[in-house]
Scaffold this motif. Structure first.
Motif, PDB file in Angstrom:
ATOM      1  N   THR A  14     -50.862 -59.630   4.596  1.00  0.00           N
ATOM      2  CA  THR A  14     -49.761 -60.324   3.942  1.00  0.00           C
ATOM      3  C   THR A  14     -48.452 -59.626   4.244  1.00  0.00           C
ATOM      4  O   THR A  14     -48.426 -58.438   4.598  1.00  0.00           O
ATOM      5  CB  THR A  14     -49.953 -60.393   2.421  1.00  0.00           C
ATOM      6  OG1 THR A  14     -50.084 -59.061   1.899  1.00  0.00           O
ATOM      7  CG2 THR A  14     -51.205 -61.188   2.067  1.00  0.00           C
ATOM      8  N   TYR A  15     -47.370 -60.361   4.090  1.00  0.00           N
ATOM      9  CA  TYR A  15     -46.042 -59.807   4.268  1.00  0.00           C
ATOM     10  C   TYR A  15     -45.126 -60.449   3.244  1.00  0.00           C
ATOM     11  O   TYR A  15     -45.201 -61.651   2.996  1.00  0.00           O
ATOM     12  CB  TYR A  15     -45.521 -60.060   5.684  1.00  0.00           C
ATOM     13  CG  TYR A  15     -44.249 -59.311   5.983  1.00  0.00           C
ATOM     14  CD1 TYR A  15     -44.290 -58.012   6.478  1.00  0.00           C
ATOM     15  CD2 TYR A  15     -43.008 -59.887   5.760  1.00  0.00           C
ATOM     16  CE1 TYR A  15     -43.135 -57.309   6.739  1.00  0.00           C
ATOM     17  CE2 TYR A  15     -41.843 -59.189   6.016  1.00  0.00           C
ATOM     18  CZ  TYR A  15     -41.913 -57.901   6.507  1.00  0.00           C
ATOM     19  OH  TYR A  15     -40.760 -57.211   6.764  1.00  0.00           O
ATOM     20  N   TYR A  16     -44.235 -59.636   2.669  1.00  0.00           N
ATOM     21  CA  TYR A  16     -43.350 -60.099   1.616  1.00  0.00           C
ATOM     22  C   TYR A  16     -41.909 -59.707   1.897  1.00  0.00           C
ATOM     23  O   TYR A  16     -41.637 -58.643   2.466  1.00  0.00           O
ATOM     24  CB  TYR A  16     -43.745 -59.502   0.268  1.00  0.00           C
ATOM     25  CG  TYR A  16     -45.128 -59.872  -0.188  1.00  0.00           C
ATOM     26  CD1 TYR A  16     -45.345 -61.032  -0.919  1.00  0.00           C
ATOM     27  CD2 TYR A  16     -46.217 -59.063   0.109  1.00  0.00           C
ATOM     28  CE1 TYR A  16     -46.616 -61.374  -1.349  1.00  0.00           C
ATOM     29  CE2 TYR A  16     -47.492 -59.399  -0.311  1.00  0.00           C
ATOM     30  CZ  TYR A  16     -47.685 -60.553  -1.035  1.00  0.00           C
ATOM     31  OH  TYR A  16     -48.945 -60.893  -1.458  1.00  0.00           O
ATOM     32  N   ILE A  36     -47.879 -62.848  11.859  1.00  0.00           N
ATOM     33  CA  ILE A  36     -47.135 -63.405  10.745  1.00  0.00           C
ATOM     34  C   ILE A  36     -45.663 -63.519  11.124  1.00  0.00           C
ATOM     35  O   ILE A  36     -45.021 -62.543  11.505  1.00  0.00           O
ATOM     36  CB  ILE A  36     -47.295 -62.536   9.493  1.00  0.00           C
ATOM     37  CG1 ILE A  36     -48.749 -62.557   9.014  1.00  0.00           C
ATOM     38  CG2 ILE A  36     -46.350 -63.003   8.396  1.00  0.00           C
ATOM     39  CD1 ILE A  36     -49.018 -61.647   7.836  1.00  0.00           C
ATOM     40  N   GLY A  37     -45.127 -64.728  11.009  1.00  0.00           N
ATOM     41  CA  GLY A  37     -43.726 -64.958  11.284  1.00  0.00           C
ATOM     42  C   GLY A  37     -42.901 -64.890  10.022  1.00  0.00           C
ATOM     43  O   GLY A  37     -43.371 -65.220   8.928  1.00  0.00           O
ATOM     44  N   GLN A  80     -37.898 -70.819  12.040  1.00  0.00           N
ATOM     45  CA  GLN A  80     -38.042 -71.431  13.355  1.00  0.00           C
ATOM     46  C   GLN A  80     -39.459 -71.349  13.889  1.00  0.00           C
ATOM     47  O   GLN A  80     -39.848 -72.146  14.740  1.00  0.00           O
ATOM     48  CB  GLN A  80     -37.075 -70.773  14.352  1.00  0.00           C
ATOM     49  CG  GLN A  80     -35.608 -71.039  14.095  1.00  0.00           C
ATOM     50  CD  GLN A  80     -34.996 -70.059  13.104  1.00  0.00           C
ATOM     51  OE1 GLN A  80     -35.691 -69.283  12.468  1.00  0.00           O
ATOM     52  NE2 GLN A  80     -33.678 -70.097  12.987  1.00  0.00           N
ATOM     53  N   VAL A  81     -40.222 -70.387  13.414  1.00  0.00           N
ATOM     54  CA  VAL A  81     -41.576 -70.172  13.902  1.00  0.00           C
ATOM     55  C   VAL A  81     -42.550 -71.215  13.349  1.00  0.00           C
ATOM     56  O   VAL A  81     -43.531 -71.553  14.005  1.00  0.00           O
ATOM     57  CB  VAL A  81     -42.044 -68.752  13.544  1.00  0.00           C
ATOM     58  CG1 VAL A  81     -43.529 -68.572  13.786  1.00  0.00           C
ATOM     59  CG2 VAL A  81     -41.248 -67.724  14.345  1.00  0.00           C
ATOM     60  N   VAL A 104     -51.264 -69.471  10.245  1.00  0.00           N
ATOM     61  CA  VAL A 104     -50.564 -68.571   9.338  1.00  0.00           C
ATOM     62  C   VAL A 104     -49.806 -69.438   8.338  1.00  0.00           C
ATOM     63  O   VAL A 104     -49.195 -70.445   8.707  1.00  0.00           O
ATOM     64  CB  VAL A 104     -49.603 -67.649  10.104  1.00  0.00           C
ATOM     65  CG1 VAL A 104     -48.619 -66.974   9.157  1.00  0.00           C
ATOM     66  CG2 VAL A 104     -50.385 -66.599  10.881  1.00  0.00           C
ATOM     67  N   MET A 105     -49.867 -69.071   7.085  1.00  0.00           N
ATOM     68  CA  MET A 105     -49.206 -69.835   6.039  1.00  0.00           C
ATOM     69  C   MET A 105     -48.106 -69.005   5.409  1.00  0.00           C
ATOM     70  O   MET A 105     -48.287 -67.811   5.145  1.00  0.00           O
ATOM     71  CB  MET A 105     -50.202 -70.268   4.969  1.00  0.00           C
ATOM     72  CG  MET A 105     -51.331 -71.148   5.483  1.00  0.00           C
ATOM     73  SD  MET A 105     -50.744 -72.722   6.185  1.00  0.00           S
ATOM     74  CE  MET A 105     -49.936 -73.458   4.748  1.00  0.00           C
ATOM     75  N   GLY A 106     -46.989 -69.651   5.155  1.00  0.00           N
ATOM     76  CA  GLY A 106     -45.853 -68.956   4.579  1.00  0.00           C
ATOM     77  C   GLY A 106     -45.204 -69.736   3.456  1.00  0.00           C
ATOM     78  O   GLY A 106     -45.402 -70.944   3.308  1.00  0.00           O
TER      79      GLY A 106
END
Length: 125
Positions: free
Chosen positions: A58-60, A105-106, A110-111, A33-35
């Motif tokens: 996706t998450y925003y 998705i974190g 910390q994740v 997972v990429m953030g």
């Protein structure tokens, strides 16, 4: 062992656009997972966006919804952050992060297991 290198930051006027890129090497990119996170002076590092391993989810953060788009190209081992309608409050150092072997998705730093060096984004008014 994963190395992440951000690029694309710079100075832009309010209302303008930038596209950040994060090139990954080492490991298996598609397993991560990429953030994107950002940190403004005097503030804590905050979550911006994340994308699932295959790029289907996706998450925003609420502050960037409708303006930013995260995407990835697993063939190129690269994740992107398209930033439109930029505001002065978007000014920050933007960091790319990888959550190794993640299934969800974190949204907290910390994740994430690996971090890039950051790239400065400055939005002038």
């Amino acid at each position: 062992q994963v190395q992440l290198v951000e690029s694309g930051g710079g100075l832009v006027q309010a209302g303008g656009s930038l596209r950040l890129s994060c090139a990954a090497s080492g490991g298996t990119f598609s397993n991560n997972v990429m953030g994107w996170f950002r940190q403004a002076p005097g503030k804590e590092r905050e979550f911006v966006a994340a994308v699932s391993r295959r790029g289907t989810s996706t998450y925003y953060a609420d502050s960037v919804k409708g303006r930013f788009t995260i995407s990835r190209d697993n063939a190129k081992n690269t994740v992107y952050l398209q930033m439109n309608s930029l505001k002065p409050e978007d000014t920050a150092v933007y960091y790319c992060a990888a959550d190794r072997n993640a299934n969800v998705i974190g949204r907290t730093r910390q994740v994430y297991d690996y971090w890039g060096q950051g790239t400065q984004v400055t939005v002038s008014s």
